[in-house]
Write a protein that holds these residues in place. Structure first.
Motif, mmCIF file in Angstrom:
data_model
loop_
_atom_site.group_PDB
_atom_site.id
_atom_site.type_symbol
_atom_site.label_atom_id
_atom_site.label_comp_id
_atom_site.label_asym_id
_atom_site.label_seq_id
_atom_site.Cartn_x
_atom_site.Cartn_y
_atom_site.Cartn_z
ATOM 1 N N VAL A 73 0.837 -1.201 0.000
ATOM 2 C CA VAL A 73 0.000 0.000 0.000
ATOM 3 C C VAL A 73 0.875 1.255 0.000
ATOM 4 O O VAL A 73 0.544 2.256 -0.645
ATOM 5 C CB VAL A 73 -0.969 -0.008 1.196
ATOM 6 C CG1 VAL A 73 -1.765 1.290 1.266
ATOM 7 C CG2 VAL A 73 -1.923 -1.194 1.098
ATOM 8 N N VAL A 74 1.992 1.214 0.704
ATOM 9 C CA VAL A 74 2.924 2.348 0.707
ATOM 10 C C VAL A 74 3.374 2.673 -0.718
ATOM 11 O O VAL A 74 3.430 3.848 -1.117
ATOM 12 C CB VAL A 74 4.143 2.045 1.612
ATOM 13 C CG1 VAL A 74 5.309 2.980 1.296
ATOM 14 C CG2 VAL A 74 3.758 2.174 3.076
ATOM 15 N N LEU A 75 3.690 1.656 -1.505
ATOM 16 C CA LEU A 75 4.113 1.892 -2.887
ATOM 17 C C LEU A 75 3.001 2.546 -3.697
ATOM 18 O O LEU A 75 3.248 3.454 -4.496
ATOM 19 C CB LEU A 75 4.544 0.586 -3.538
ATOM 20 C CG LEU A 75 5.726 -0.153 -2.896
ATOM 21 C CD1 LEU A 75 6.061 -1.399 -3.715
ATOM 22 C CD2 LEU A 75 6.940 0.744 -2.756
ATOM 23 N N GLU A 76 1.778 2.103 -3.485
ATOM 24 C CA GLU A 76 0.645 2.703 -4.191
ATOM 25 C C GLU A 76 0.467 4.161 -3.787
ATOM 26 O O GLU A 76 0.228 5.034 -4.639
ATOM 27 C CB GLU A 76 -0.622 1.918 -3.882
ATOM 28 C CG GLU A 76 -0.608 0.489 -4.397
ATOM 29 C CD GLU A 76 -1.835 -0.290 -3.978
ATOM 30 O OE1 GLU A 76 -2.819 0.337 -3.530
ATOM 31 O OE2 GLU A 76 -1.830 -1.534 -4.090
ATOM 32 N N MET A 77 0.576 4.449 -2.491
ATOM 33 C CA MET A 77 0.407 5.816 -1.995
ATOM 34 C C MET A 77 1.500 6.731 -2.531
ATOM 35 O O MET A 77 1.249 7.879 -2.912
ATOM 36 C CB MET A 77 0.396 5.819 -0.464
ATOM 37 C CG MET A 77 -0.786 5.066 0.149
ATOM 38 S SD MET A 77 -0.527 4.693 1.901
ATOM 39 C CE MET A 77 -0.808 6.303 2.635
ATOM 40 N N LEU A 78 2.735 6.221 -2.575
ATOM 41 C CA LEU A 78 3.842 7.020 -3.104
ATOM 42 C C LEU A 78 3.660 7.311 -4.585
ATOM 43 O O LEU A 78 3.934 8.429 -5.048
ATOM 44 C CB LEU A 78 5.161 6.285 -2.871
ATOM 45 C CG LEU A 78 5.926 6.624 -1.604
ATOM 46 C CD1 LEU A 78 7.078 5.645 -1.405
ATOM 47 C CD2 LEU A 78 6.437 8.052 -1.637
ATOM 48 N N ALA A 79 3.205 6.306 -5.326
ATOM 49 C CA ALA A 79 3.008 6.514 -6.762
ATOM 50 C C ALA A 79 1.949 7.575 -7.024
ATOM 51 O O ALA A 79 2.089 8.410 -7.925
ATOM 52 C CB ALA A 79 2.611 5.195 -7.427
#
Length: 247
Positions: free
Chosen positions: A56-62
């Protein structure tokens, strides 16, 4: 300077707590954008939940990273930290890593004090990943239950002070970190009640993010970015990043 604060759990009240501490700690002119995970658990308490939160962190950063100078993963345990550093072109700081390195500069050995026993094994992994196992005095946690994760800092403040005192006396800790997003801001409130320095995890993360932006201009991902790939079922912003279609 703009710093993106990512709360990888779904508790909006914890995000607000984190953001308040971050804004108090930030230098004049630094803007904090605080984002709550769109799905997950109220607080992360183990390896499986951390694995899910890292994605989820990767999605939020993207989705939210563009336009920011740095990002802070505001969960003690740093889910998704090295994956984010591999994929994105801005400094990404882990709250735990920043707090531990700060503690290591304040004393020879530090202890981590937290509110739930289930967190211990995950935090042990995090210490090892940061290369600081030899500097760790102990990881101690409360053993009694708590009513609400949103109020655990207020509910368990005095019990946490006793735990801090115990790790100083019995484990030889020179510094203590109060760990876990629900405890954000508590170090400042309890500092005068503990005989060694208490590290505020959020403040350490924000200060480290600001330092990296000022000292280390970045022109690409910290690590070698993976080759472009197609994907299926991922959010559009993350899929574009993986496909190198975001330039």
């Amino acid at each position: 300077m703009r710093i993106l604060l990512l709360n990888p759990n779904i508790s909006v009240s914890i995000t607000e707590r984190l953001a308040q501490v971050a804004r108090s700690a930030a230098a004049p002119g630094t803007q904090i954008t605080a984002i709550t995970a769109p799905r997950g658990v109220p607080y992360i308490s183990g390896r499986a939940e951390a694995q899910l939160a890292g994605a989820v962190v990767l999605e939020m950063l993207a989705e939210h990273g563009p336009g920011h100078d740095a990002a802070l993963i505001a969960a003690f345990g740093d889910p998704g930290l090295w994956a984010a550093r591999e994929l994105f072109d801005l400094p990404v700081v882990g709250m735990a890593e920043a707090a531990m390195h700060t503690a290591a500069m304040l004393g020879q050995r530090f202890s981590i004090v937290t509110f739930a026993p289930a967190l211990g094994h995950w935090y042990q992994d995090c210490v090892a990943a940061s290369g600081l196992s030899s500097r760790l005095a102990a990881i101690r946690s409360l053993t009694s239950g708590f009513g609400s994760v949103d109020m655990v800092a207020e509910e368990k403040a005095e019990a946490l002070v006793k735990l801090c005192d115990a790790t100083v006396r019995e484990d030889g800790a020179d510094v203590v970190i109060l760990a876990g997003a629900p405890l954000a801001g508590l170090a400042g409130q309890l500092a005068q009640k503990v005989p060694v320095p208490l590290v505020e995890q959020v403040a350490a993360g924000i200060a480290q993010a600001e330092t990296l932006v000022r000292l280390v201009p970045m022109s690409g991902a910290l690590l070698r970015r993976p080759v472009a790939k197609t994907s299926q079922g991922l959010p559009a912003a993350l899929a574009a990043r993986i496909a190198h279609a975001d330039a």
